[in-house]
Design an enzyme around this catalytic site. Structure first.
Site, mmCIF file in Angstrom:
data_model
loop_
_atom_site.group_PDB
_atom_site.id
_atom_site.type_symbol
_atom_site.label_atom_id
_atom_site.label_comp_id
_atom_site.label_asym_id
_atom_site.label_seq_id
_atom_site.Cartn_x
_atom_site.Cartn_y
_atom_site.Cartn_z
ATOM 1 N N HIS A 9 11.786 -3.334 -3.952
ATOM 2 C CA HIS A 9 12.953 -2.965 -3.144
ATOM 3 C C HIS A 9 14.182 -3.751 -3.566
ATOM 4 C CE1 HIS A 9 9.860 -1.302 -0.360
ATOM 5 N NE2 HIS A 9 10.808 -0.419 -0.101
ATOM 6 N N PRO A 11 17.328 -4.513 -5.476
ATOM 7 C CA PRO A 11 18.238 -3.713 -6.313
ATOM 8 C C PRO A 11 18.562 -4.378 -7.656
ATOM 9 C CG PRO A 11 19.386 -4.631 -4.403
ATOM 10 C CD PRO A 11 17.941 -4.935 -4.202
ATOM 11 N N LYS A 13 16.482 -6.274 -9.459
ATOM 12 C CA LYS A 13 15.345 -6.032 -10.363
ATOM 13 C C LYS A 13 15.372 -4.585 -10.855
ATOM 14 C CE LYS A 13 11.868 -9.254 -8.594
ATOM 15 N NZ LYS A 13 10.496 -9.338 -8.080
ATOM 16 N N ASP A 70 6.374 -9.845 -10.233
ATOM 17 C CA ASP A 70 6.466 -10.988 -9.327
ATOM 18 C C ASP A 70 6.932 -12.175 -10.154
ATOM 19 O OD1 ASP A 70 6.307 -11.623 -6.571
ATOM 20 O OD2 ASP A 70 4.691 -13.002 -7.018
HETATM 21 P P1 IMP Z 1 9.933 -11.992 -6.252
HETATM 22 O O1 IMP Z 1 8.875 -12.479 -5.308
HETATM 23 O O2 IMP Z 1 9.416 -11.625 -7.588
HETATM 24 O O3 IMP Z 1 10.793 -10.926 -5.664
HETATM 25 O O4 IMP Z 1 10.934 -13.187 -6.560
HETATM 26 C C1 IMP Z 1 10.959 -14.347 -5.793
HETATM 27 C C2 IMP Z 1 12.320 -14.959 -5.795
HETATM 28 O O5 IMP Z 1 12.571 -15.511 -7.088
HETATM 29 C C3 IMP Z 1 13.497 -14.033 -5.522
HETATM 30 O O6 IMP Z 1 13.759 -13.933 -4.164
HETATM 31 C C4 IMP Z 1 14.627 -14.739 -6.228
HETATM 32 O O7 IMP Z 1 15.138 -15.753 -5.408
HETATM 33 C C5 IMP Z 1 13.912 -15.384 -7.387
HETATM 34 N N1 IMP Z 1 14.047 -14.594 -8.623
HETATM 35 C C6 IMP Z 1 13.227 -13.627 -9.097
HETATM 36 N N2 IMP Z 1 13.682 -13.163 -10.265
HETATM 37 C C7 IMP Z 1 14.816 -13.856 -10.518
HETATM 38 C C8 IMP Z 1 15.762 -13.811 -11.597
HETATM 39 O O8 IMP Z 1 15.667 -13.050 -12.549
HETATM 40 N N3 IMP Z 1 16.783 -14.685 -11.483
HETATM 41 C C9 IMP Z 1 16.942 -15.554 -10.441
HETATM 42 N N4 IMP Z 1 16.106 -15.622 -9.424
HETATM 43 C C10 IMP Z 1 15.042 -14.766 -9.462
#
Ligand code: IMP
Length: 198
Positions: A9, A11, A13, A70
């Site tokens: 969800h 945006p 990514k 993730d």
């Molecule tokens: P997720 O669980 O994969 O959605 O990512 C966990 C958290 O990591 C996100 O809420 C972001 O704070 C951080 N994150 C993930 N990908 C990135 C990135 O490419 N750049 C910076 N922060 C990221």
């Protein structure tokens, strides 16, 4: 064109992954095309388990080939924190700014190698026809700054500094980030796997 679902969800990514899949012959579907699907709870202890859970869940619900990412930021001197808890480091429903502030505070007084970190992305690809999940990893090394710098990107990008570029990830355009990022490296590997589906 064969459809593929981006199981997120987020945006930011969606923008990054769609851009990286541009030249692939897939019809990209996002969760906006399936408004009835709610976010999956990311309650596992590893990025791998969470990525697999998301890919399987959305693939089963949509019946389509699905990718899910993730990602965690791992700081070496904090034993890999925030890691799998990167999204909610400063608490449930916290903002990116609050997470950055918490990490800056945690690293207060630390210098040099104690500020080294890496982003690690796991991308899982689940095929509901075969029941098979394939996973790849991408990572990028950097250092955590003491203040934010740059206003592109999202999450921890404004405090993640890449010495060889002399910039944070938030000072790169989408195109520039997509040439070097953890997610882009993982996506390159997934594209090899996706060739079998086209
Ligand atoms: P997720 O669980 O994969 O959605 O990512 C966990 C958290 O990591 C996100 O809420 C972001 O704070 C951080 N994150 C993930 N990908 C990135 C990135 O490419 N750049 C910076 N922060 C990221």
């Amino acid at each position: 064109m064969k459809p593929i679902v981006l199981g997120t969800h987020n945006p930011h990514k969606i923008d990054e992954i769609s851009h990286l899949l541009l030249e692939c012959s897939f019809e990209i579907k996002t969760l906006k095309d399936f408004p009835e699907l709610t976010p999956v709870e990311e309650n596992h202890n590893t990025l791998e388990e969470n990525a697999e859970k998301k890919a399987k869940f959305y693939a089963k619900k949509t019946g389509l080939l699905t990718l899910a990412d993730d990602t965690g930021l791992e700081v070496l001197s904090l034993n890999g924190e925030p890691g799998v808890f990167s999204a909610r480091y400063a608490g449930e429903n916290c903002s990116y700014e609050e997470n950055n502030k918490k990490l800056i505070e945690k690293l207060s007084g630390k210098k040099g190698r104690d500020r080294e970190a890496r982003f690690r992305s796991i991308i899982a690809c689940h095929n509901p026809e075969t029941g098979r999940t394939q996973m790849v990893e991408g990572s990028i090394a950097g250092q955590i700054l003491e203040t934010i710098q740059g206003n592109h990107g999202f999450g921890y990008d404004p405090i993640f500094y890449i010495p060889k570029l002399g910039k944070t990830l938030a000072e790169l355009t989408l195109e520039e980030k997509n040439k070097i990022s953890h997610r882009a490296i993982a996506l390159m590997k997934i594209k090899e796997i996706l060739k079998n589906y086209v």
